[in-house]
Design a protein around this motif. Structure first.
Motif, mmCIF file in Angstrom:
data_model
loop_
_atom_site.group_PDB
_atom_site.id
_atom_site.type_symbol
_atom_site.label_atom_id
_atom_site.label_comp_id
_atom_site.label_asym_id
_atom_site.label_seq_id
_atom_site.Cartn_x
_atom_site.Cartn_y
_atom_site.Cartn_z
ATOM 1 N N ALA A 146 12.373 -5.566 -5.480
ATOM 2 C CA ALA A 146 12.558 -5.116 -6.861
ATOM 3 C C ALA A 146 11.224 -5.001 -7.593
ATOM 4 C CB ALA A 146 13.486 -6.075 -7.599
ATOM 5 N N VAL A 147 10.338 -5.972 -7.381
ATOM 6 C CA VAL A 147 9.022 -5.918 -8.018
ATOM 7 C C VAL A 147 8.240 -4.705 -7.522
ATOM 8 C CG1 VAL A 147 6.780 -7.077 -8.196
ATOM 9 C CG2 VAL A 147 8.897 -8.377 -8.513
ATOM 10 N N ASN A 148 8.343 -4.419 -6.221
ATOM 11 C CA ASN A 148 7.661 -3.237 -5.689
ATOM 12 C C ASN A 148 8.171 -1.955 -6.347
ATOM 13 O OD1 ASN A 148 6.334 -4.974 -3.959
ATOM 14 N ND2 ASN A 148 6.632 -3.696 -2.158
ATOM 15 N N LEU A 149 9.487 -1.858 -6.528
ATOM 16 C CA LEU A 149 10.055 -0.671 -7.172
ATOM 17 C C LEU A 149 9.480 -0.505 -8.578
ATOM 18 C CD1 LEU A 149 13.867 -0.926 -6.247
ATOM 19 C CD2 LEU A 149 11.992 0.014 -4.905
ATOM 20 N N ARG A 150 9.431 -1.600 -9.304
ATOM 21 C CA ARG A 150 8.903 -1.541 -10.681
ATOM 22 C C ARG A 150 7.426 -1.166 -10.706
ATOM 23 N NH1 ARG A 150 8.529 -7.199 -13.190
ATOM 24 N NH2 ARG A 150 6.562 -7.144 -12.009
ATOM 25 N N GLU A 151 6.641 -1.824 -9.858
ATOM 26 C CA GLU A 151 5.202 -1.591 -9.891
ATOM 27 C C GLU A 151 4.832 -0.204 -9.377
ATOM 28 O OE1 GLU A 151 2.934 -3.725 -11.263
ATOM 29 O OE2 GLU A 151 4.751 -4.762 -11.908
ATOM 30 N N MET A 152 5.488 0.245 -8.305
ATOM 31 C CA MET A 152 5.183 1.575 -7.769
ATOM 32 C C MET A 152 5.518 2.664 -8.782
ATOM 33 S SD MET A 152 6.279 1.436 -3.728
ATOM 34 C CE MET A 152 5.412 2.952 -3.294
ATOM 35 N N SER A 153 6.519 2.417 -9.610
ATOM 36 C CA SER A 153 6.881 3.401 -10.630
ATOM 37 C C SER A 153 5.752 3.630 -11.617
ATOM 38 C CB SER A 153 8.126 2.922 -11.397
ATOM 39 O OG SER A 153 9.230 2.773 -10.530
ATOM 40 N N ASN A 154 4.891 2.641 -11.787
ATOM 41 C CA ASN A 154 3.887 2.699 -12.856
ATOM 42 C C ASN A 154 2.462 2.938 -12.385
ATOM 43 O OD1 ASN A 154 5.579 2.167 -15.213
ATOM 44 N ND2 ASN A 154 5.933 0.159 -14.298
ATOM 45 N N PHE A 155 2.232 2.990 -11.070
ATOM 46 C CA PHE A 155 0.870 3.233 -10.597
ATOM 47 C C PHE A 155 0.385 4.618 -11.028
ATOM 48 C CE2 PHE A 155 1.709 0.116 -6.928
ATOM 49 C CZ PHE A 155 1.112 -0.928 -7.617
ATOM 50 N N GLU A 156 -0.884 4.697 -11.384
ATOM 51 C CA GLU A 156 -1.447 5.973 -11.830
ATOM 52 C C GLU A 156 -2.352 6.592 -10.764
ATOM 53 O OE1 GLU A 156 -0.799 7.956 -14.201
ATOM 54 O OE2 GLU A 156 0.674 6.702 -15.236
ATOM 55 N N VAL A 157 -1.911 6.501 -9.520
ATOM 56 C CA VAL A 157 -2.557 7.210 -8.410
ATOM 57 C C VAL A 157 -1.467 7.954 -7.648
ATOM 58 C CG1 VAL A 157 -4.510 5.622 -8.167
ATOM 59 C CG2 VAL A 157 -2.383 5.180 -6.915
ATOM 60 N N PRO A 158 -1.820 9.014 -6.921
ATOM 61 C CA PRO A 158 -0.802 9.738 -6.138
ATOM 62 C C PRO A 158 -0.188 8.835 -5.075
ATOM 63 C CG PRO A 158 -2.841 11.007 -6.299
ATOM 64 C CD PRO A 158 -3.149 9.644 -6.806
ATOM 65 N N ILE A 159 1.124 8.952 -4.894
ATOM 66 C CA ILE A 159 1.831 8.203 -3.855
ATOM 67 C C ILE A 159 2.659 9.188 -3.037
ATOM 68 C CG2 ILE A 159 3.406 6.322 -3.299
ATOM 69 C CD1 ILE A 159 2.892 5.144 -6.044
ATOM 70 N N ILE A 160 2.466 9.158 -1.722
ATOM 71 C CA ILE A 160 3.248 9.995 -0.806
ATOM 72 C C ILE A 160 3.952 9.074 0.174
ATOM 73 C CG2 ILE A 160 3.207 11.828 0.923
ATOM 74 C CD1 ILE A 160 0.584 12.800 -0.330
ATOM 75 N N ALA A 161 5.258 9.217 0.285
ATOM 76 C CA ALA A 161 6.029 8.458 1.270
ATOM 77 C C ALA A 161 6.530 9.412 2.341
ATOM 78 C CB ALA A 161 7.209 7.752 0.600
ATOM 79 N N LEU A 162 6.454 8.983 3.589
ATOM 80 C CA LEU A 162 6.908 9.807 4.708
ATOM 81 C C LEU A 162 7.803 8.974 5.616
ATOM 82 C CD1 LEU A 162 6.895 12.249 6.662
ATOM 83 C CD2 LEU A 162 4.782 11.327 7.631
ATOM 84 N N VAL A 163 9.052 9.411 5.782
ATOM 85 C CA VAL A 163 9.973 8.740 6.693
ATOM 86 C C VAL A 163 9.744 9.313 8.091
ATOM 87 C CG1 VAL A 163 12.364 8.112 7.166
ATOM 88 C CG2 VAL A 163 11.650 8.579 4.807
ATOM 89 N N ILE A 164 9.238 8.479 9.004
ATOM 90 C CA ILE A 164 8.901 8.976 10.345
ATOM 91 C C ILE A 164 9.975 8.641 11.370
ATOM 92 C CG2 ILE A 164 6.421 8.893 9.887
ATOM 93 C CD1 ILE A 164 6.334 6.311 11.583
ATOM 94 N N GLY A 165 10.868 7.721 11.039
ATOM 95 C CA GLY A 165 11.931 7.329 11.972
ATOM 96 C C GLY A 165 13.159 6.905 11.205
ATOM 97 N N GLU A 166 13.355 5.585 11.144
ATOM 98 C CA GLU A 166 14.465 5.054 10.362
ATOM 99 C C GLU A 166 14.005 4.757 8.934
ATOM 100 O OE1 GLU A 166 17.482 2.472 12.475
ATOM 101 O OE2 GLU A 166 15.662 1.917 13.565
ATOM 102 N N GLY A 167 14.865 5.087 7.979
ATOM 103 C CA GLY A 167 14.608 4.750 6.586
ATOM 104 C C GLY A 167 15.796 3.982 6.061
ATOM 105 N N GLY A 168 15.849 2.697 6.352
ATOM 106 C CA GLY A 168 17.034 1.910 6.085
ATOM 107 C C GLY A 168 17.006 1.159 4.769
ATOM 108 N N SER A 169 17.846 1.557 3.829
ATOM 109 C CA SER A 169 18.202 0.779 2.643
ATOM 110 C C SER A 169 16.978 0.384 1.809
ATOM 111 C CB SER A 169 18.999 -0.445 3.088
ATOM 112 O OG SER A 169 19.589 -1.109 2.011
#
Length: 321
Positions: free
Chosen positions: A182-205
């Protein structure tokens, strides 16, 4: 495919049998004076036809199986092919290091970035070390430590996702895995740098989402991204994990469905037959995509990322009164 042992899924068996025939012919051609050129060409043509037949119309469950293929490239395999100068950093400064999640600074064509990646193992020993790719709370706290470092120094964050989910054990609950995510969700929402996520296999929950609140969410063609694994869903809805294929269809977890729903922004094509058949081509596809997305995100002014990220996630889902 760099892996030395060829393993296959049930629906891949016809293709594997043909490839074995081709290997035998090639070996015979090398060890004798006989010319097998015509036979080799015929089998190669048959292999290409069989590839198209096998992989052209995969079911959601078959794509889930491909996302877990034992020869599929894992995060370290892709990191060494895409980035240079990767320096792994360890520990969450609170409890211990988590080997299911790795990260550190690296260069992408000369641009410094922060790489966060979930990691599985290929054999029993590696899987025990990597906890089968299921991070504990300290893994998410390590990821957050590295992402805060990236935000402080203005480094884009690239997250490679490949996990069946966060570890559900008693120790993880005692150390508050839900709070760490939950803390990661909150903090990542507010970072002021580009963020790219890539699902390479399983993306579970939440195990995947804990490092996937991003400006761009990409997914490989045969990967999946879901609120729960098909087996977990089947156990809840049908009281039987044998209904995993039904669950995979109902969850709409494959790449095309996710793109239609606006959950992901782009599907990256895999080599014919899947990423496990050519790690180098897969890595090159990913590298080109990452460079393109970083170029686009470089146009966003500092101070605008959090608002744009908020708007992106608010658009997801459909609601009726």
């Amino acid at each position: 495919m760099p892996a030395t042992n060829k393993q296959s899924l049930d629906f891949e068996r016809p293709l594997l049998d043909l490839e074995k025939q081709l290997d035998v012919l090639m070996q015979s051609s090398t060890n004798s004076d006989m010319d097998f050129t015509d036979e080799i060409k015929a089998i190669e043509k048959k292999i290409e036809q069989t590839k198209r037949q096998v992989y052209s119309d995969l079911s959601p469950w078959q794509k889930v199986q491909l996302s877990r293929h034992p020869n599929r490239p894992y995060s370290p395999d892709l990191i060494k092919r895409i980035f240079s100068g990767f320096e792994e950093l360890h520990g969450d400064r609170l409890f211990k290091d988590d080997n299911a999640l790795i990260g550190g600074p690296a260069s992408l064509d000369g641009q410094r970035v922060m790489v966060i990646a979930q990691q599985k193992g290929r054999n029993t020993e590696e899987n025990l070390k990597r906890n089968f790719g299921c991070p504990n709370p300290e893994g998410y706290r390590k990821a957050l430590r590295l992402m805060k470092m990236a935000d402080r120094f203005g480094l884009p964050i690239i997250s490679l996702i490949d996990t069946p989910g966060a570890y559900p054990g008693i120790g993880a609950e005692e150390r508050h895995v839900a709070e760490a995510i939950a803390v990661n969700l909150r903090e990542m929402s507010n970072f002021e740098v580009p963020i790219i996520a890539l699902v390479i296999g399983e993306g579970g929950s939440g195990g995947a989402l804990g490092v996937a609140v991003a400006d761009r969410v990409l997914i490989l063609e045969n990967a999946y991204y879901s609120v729960i694994s098909p087996e977990g869903c089947a156990a809840i809805l049908w009281k039987d994990r044998a209904f995993a294929a039904n669950a995979a269809e109902a969850l709409k977890l494959d790449a095309n469905e996710l793109l239609n729903l606006g959950i992901v922004d782009k599907i990256l094509p895999e080599p014919a037959g899947g990423a496990h058949r050519d790690w180098d081509v897969t890595a090159q596809t990913i590298k080109v995509a990452l460079l393109g997305e970083l170029q686009e995100l470089s146009k966003v002014q500092s101070g605008e990322f959090a608002q744009l990220r908020y708007e992106k996630f608010r658009k997801m889902g459909k609601f009726t009164a």
